[in-house]
Motif scaffolding. Structure first.
Motif, PDB file in Angstrom:
ATOM      1  N   ALA A   9      22.591  35.183   5.362  1.00  0.00           N
ATOM      2  CA  ALA A   9      22.961  33.787   5.554  1.00  0.00           C
ATOM      3  C   ALA A   9      24.278  33.648   6.309  1.00  0.00           C
ATOM      4  O   ALA A   9      25.099  34.570   6.366  1.00  0.00           O
ATOM      5  CB  ALA A   9      23.060  33.076   4.198  1.00  0.00           C
ATOM      6  N   LEU A  10      24.443  32.454   6.881  1.00  0.00           N
ATOM      7  CA  LEU A  10      25.677  32.041   7.532  1.00  0.00           C
ATOM      8  C   LEU A  10      26.329  30.953   6.678  1.00  0.00           C
ATOM      9  O   LEU A  10      25.640  30.077   6.145  1.00  0.00           O
ATOM     10  CB  LEU A  10      25.390  31.468   8.919  1.00  0.00           C
ATOM     11  N   VAL A  11      27.648  31.016   6.571  1.00  0.00           N
ATOM     12  CA  VAL A  11      28.368  29.974   5.841  1.00  0.00           C
ATOM     13  C   VAL A  11      28.452  28.728   6.720  1.00  0.00           C
ATOM     14  O   VAL A  11      28.986  28.771   7.829  1.00  0.00           O
ATOM     15  CB  VAL A  11      29.788  30.436   5.461  1.00  0.00           C
ATOM     16  N   ILE A  52      32.786  33.726   1.589  1.00  0.00           N
ATOM     17  CA  ILE A  52      32.506  32.292   1.649  1.00  0.00           C
ATOM     18  C   ILE A  52      33.472  31.571   2.587  1.00  0.00           C
ATOM     19  O   ILE A  52      33.556  30.347   2.584  1.00  0.00           O
ATOM     20  CB  ILE A  52      32.545  31.646   0.243  1.00  0.00           C
ATOM     21  N   GLN A  53      34.164  32.357   3.433  1.00  0.00           N
ATOM     22  CA  GLN A  53      35.026  31.758   4.448  1.00  0.00           C
ATOM     23  C   GLN A  53      34.171  31.190   5.579  1.00  0.00           C
ATOM     24  O   GLN A  53      33.077  31.685   5.853  1.00  0.00           O
ATOM     25  CB  GLN A  53      35.991  32.807   5.007  1.00  0.00           C
ATOM     26  N   PRO A  54      34.671  30.167   6.262  1.00  0.00           N
ATOM     27  CA  PRO A  54      33.935  29.652   7.423  1.00  0.00           C
ATOM     28  C   PRO A  54      33.709  30.751   8.457  1.00  0.00           C
ATOM     29  O   PRO A  54      34.511  31.674   8.585  1.00  0.00           O
ATOM     30  CB  PRO A  54      34.863  28.560   7.969  1.00  0.00           C
ATOM     31  N   LEU A  98      27.658  24.312  13.842  1.00  0.00           N
ATOM     32  CA  LEU A  98      27.208  24.383  12.450  1.00  0.00           C
ATOM     33  C   LEU A  98      26.979  22.995  11.868  1.00  0.00           C
ATOM     34  O   LEU A  98      26.059  22.798  11.063  1.00  0.00           O
ATOM     35  CB  LEU A  98      28.229  25.159  11.616  1.00  0.00           C
ATOM     36  N   ASN A  99      27.808  22.027  12.248  1.00  0.00           N
ATOM     37  CA  ASN A  99      27.590  20.646  11.800  1.00  0.00           C
ATOM     38  C   ASN A  99      26.269  20.101  12.321  1.00  0.00           C
ATOM     39  O   ASN A  99      25.547  19.383  11.617  1.00  0.00           O
ATOM     40  CB  ASN A  99      28.735  19.745  12.267  1.00  0.00           C
ATOM     41  N   LEU A 100      25.947  20.423  13.582  1.00  0.00           N
ATOM     42  CA  LEU A 100      24.666  19.994  14.143  1.00  0.00           C
ATOM     43  C   LEU A 100      23.502  20.573  13.346  1.00  0.00           C
ATOM     44  O   LEU A 100      22.525  19.868  13.047  1.00  0.00           O
ATOM     45  CB  LEU A 100      24.557  20.420  15.605  1.00  0.00           C
ATOM     46  N   VAL A 101      23.599  21.847  13.007  1.00  0.00           N
ATOM     47  CA  VAL A 101      22.546  22.484  12.203  1.00  0.00           C
ATOM     48  C   VAL A 101      22.375  21.753  10.875  1.00  0.00           C
ATOM     49  O   VAL A 101      21.252  21.491  10.423  1.00  0.00           O
ATOM     50  CB  VAL A 101      22.885  23.964  11.955  1.00  0.00           C
ATOM     51  N   ASP A 102      23.492  21.388  10.272  1.00  0.00           N
ATOM     52  CA  ASP A 102      23.446  20.774   8.945  1.00  0.00           C
ATOM     53  C   ASP A 102      22.760  19.411   8.962  1.00  0.00           C
ATOM     54  O   ASP A 102      22.126  19.023   7.980  1.00  0.00           O
ATOM     55  CB  ASP A 102      24.864  20.645   8.381  1.00  0.00           C
ATOM     56  N   VAL A 103      22.860  18.686  10.075  1.00  0.00           N
ATOM     57  CA  VAL A 103      22.229  17.364  10.128  1.00  0.00           C
ATOM     58  C   VAL A 103      20.856  17.397  10.799  1.00  0.00           C
ATOM     59  O   VAL A 103      20.082  16.437  10.686  1.00  0.00           O
ATOM     60  CB  VAL A 103      23.132  16.339  10.852  1.00  0.00           C
ATOM     61  N   LYS A 238      32.608  14.252  13.224  1.00  0.00           N
ATOM     62  CA  LYS A 238      34.053  14.381  13.398  1.00  0.00           C
ATOM     63  C   LYS A 238      34.389  15.599  14.262  1.00  0.00           C
ATOM     64  O   LYS A 238      35.351  15.575  15.021  1.00  0.00           O
ATOM     65  CB  LYS A 238      34.739  14.497  12.042  1.00  0.00           C
ATOM     66  N   SER A 239      33.595  16.653  14.136  1.00  0.00           N
ATOM     67  CA  SER A 239      33.860  17.873  14.903  1.00  0.00           C
ATOM     68  C   SER A 239      33.674  17.625  16.400  1.00  0.00           C
ATOM     69  O   SER A 239      34.371  18.230  17.223  1.00  0.00           O
ATOM     70  CB  SER A 239      32.945  19.002  14.437  1.00  0.00           C
ATOM     71  N   LYS A 240      32.759  16.729  16.774  1.00  0.00           N
ATOM     72  CA  LYS A 240      32.572  16.407  18.193  1.00  0.00           C
ATOM     73  C   LYS A 240      33.740  15.574  18.702  1.00  0.00           C
ATOM     74  O   LYS A 240      34.235  15.786  19.815  1.00  0.00           O
ATOM     75  CB  LYS A 240      31.254  15.654  18.408  1.00  0.00           C
ATOM     76  N   LYS A 241      34.193  14.645  17.882  1.00  0.00           N
ATOM     77  CA  LYS A 241      35.357  13.842  18.255  1.00  0.00           C
ATOM     78  C   LYS A 241      36.577  14.735  18.446  1.00  0.00           C
ATOM     79  O   LYS A 241      37.372  14.539  19.372  1.00  0.00           O
ATOM     80  CB  LYS A 241      35.629  12.786  17.175  1.00  0.00           C
TER      81      LYS A 241
END
Length: 257
Positions: A9-11, A52-54, A98-103, A238-241
């Motif tokens: 897995a990826l964090v 569990i670090q980013p 990673l944010n894109l993956v999450d949504v 927020k990461s894109k902004k």
């Protein structure tokens, strides 16, 4: 029901839960995205701290539950992406990916292809490949996960595949010069941006070493993809902004050199 197994897995992210514990969201190869409980994660010398670090990949021994929180019991083969972790500019793009993956997909959805694609993107960021190009390719090819199907191959009217193109929201695809008149409100996107987005839609990451783009072309691509995401996906991360704000810092640093 729950059962113990090993998962690669990826964090995606972690957050504090109560005083000493953490919740860690992992993108697993075998079970999709899942939230895991890590007991005493904030205590010193906890064996999970590095895992569990980013921007970390590892093999986790976990109790997997079909519903609710799963639990991490042990970990091995920890692989941190150290370059990403230490570089604020590269980590910004990795965070956005990673944010894109999450949504893009629901939790628990089995998607090993997306897991592999995400791992490839992070690996290339770690190796020093152009983060903007890596991210743009990821954005274009992720659109389908949001239910957005754009035919980048050719004109939506006649199927022509060579020449100059513009993007039409009315046709949800490209228009060749001969059919620009079919949509009076066509996008008038930068032609070079459309050209490279077409390439990005079908390229694989193994082919990107030969791509070198000027800053103005990168800007045009970014603006075009931002418009397409605003119209079809409607997410505002927020990461894109932060990336957009960060570009002004980069320009300031270049001036200072």
């Amino acid at each position: 029901m729950r059962h113990q197994e090993e998962v690669q897995a990826l964090v995606l992210f972690s957050k504090n839960y109560r005083e000493k514990d953490k919740l860690v969201k992992l993108f697993t190869e075998s079970h999709g995205k899942k939230m895991f409980f890590v007991k005493n994660a904030n205590r010193k010398n906890n064996p999970f701290q590095a895992a569990i670090q980013p921007f970390t990949k590892a093999v986790y021994i976990a109790d997997i539950k079909t519903e609710g929180l799963s639990f991490l019991n042990n970990v091995k083969e920890i692989t941190p992406f150290k370059v990403i972790q230490q570089d604020i500019f590269i980590s910004a793009y990795a965070t956005y990916i990673l944010n894109l993956v999450d949504v893009a997909i629901e939790d628990g959805v089995y998607d090993p292809a997306l897991y592999g694609f995400t791992l490839e993107a992070l690996t290339l960021l770690e190796k020093g490949y152009d983060p903007e190009i890596i991210t743009n390719i990821f954005e274009v090819q992720l659109l389908e996960r949001f239910g957005v199907k754009v035919n980048w191959n050719g004109c939506a009217v006649c199927g022509k595949t060579d020449g100059q193109f513009d993007f039409s929201y009315a046709y949800s695809g490209l228009l060749c010069e001969s059919h620009y008149g079919m949509d009076e409100r066509r996008s008038h996107f930068d032609r070079k941006a459309i050209h490279f987005i077409r390439i990005f839609s079908r390229i694989n990451y193994q082919q990107i070493s030969s791509i070198k783009l000027k800053d103005e072309t990168k800007l045009a691509i970014r603006q075009t993809l931002d418009n397409i995401y605003d119209e079809y996906v409607g997410i505002h991360l927020k990461s894109k902004k932060f990336i957009n704000q960060m570009k002004s810092w980069e320009n300031m640093l270049k001036v200072d050199k």
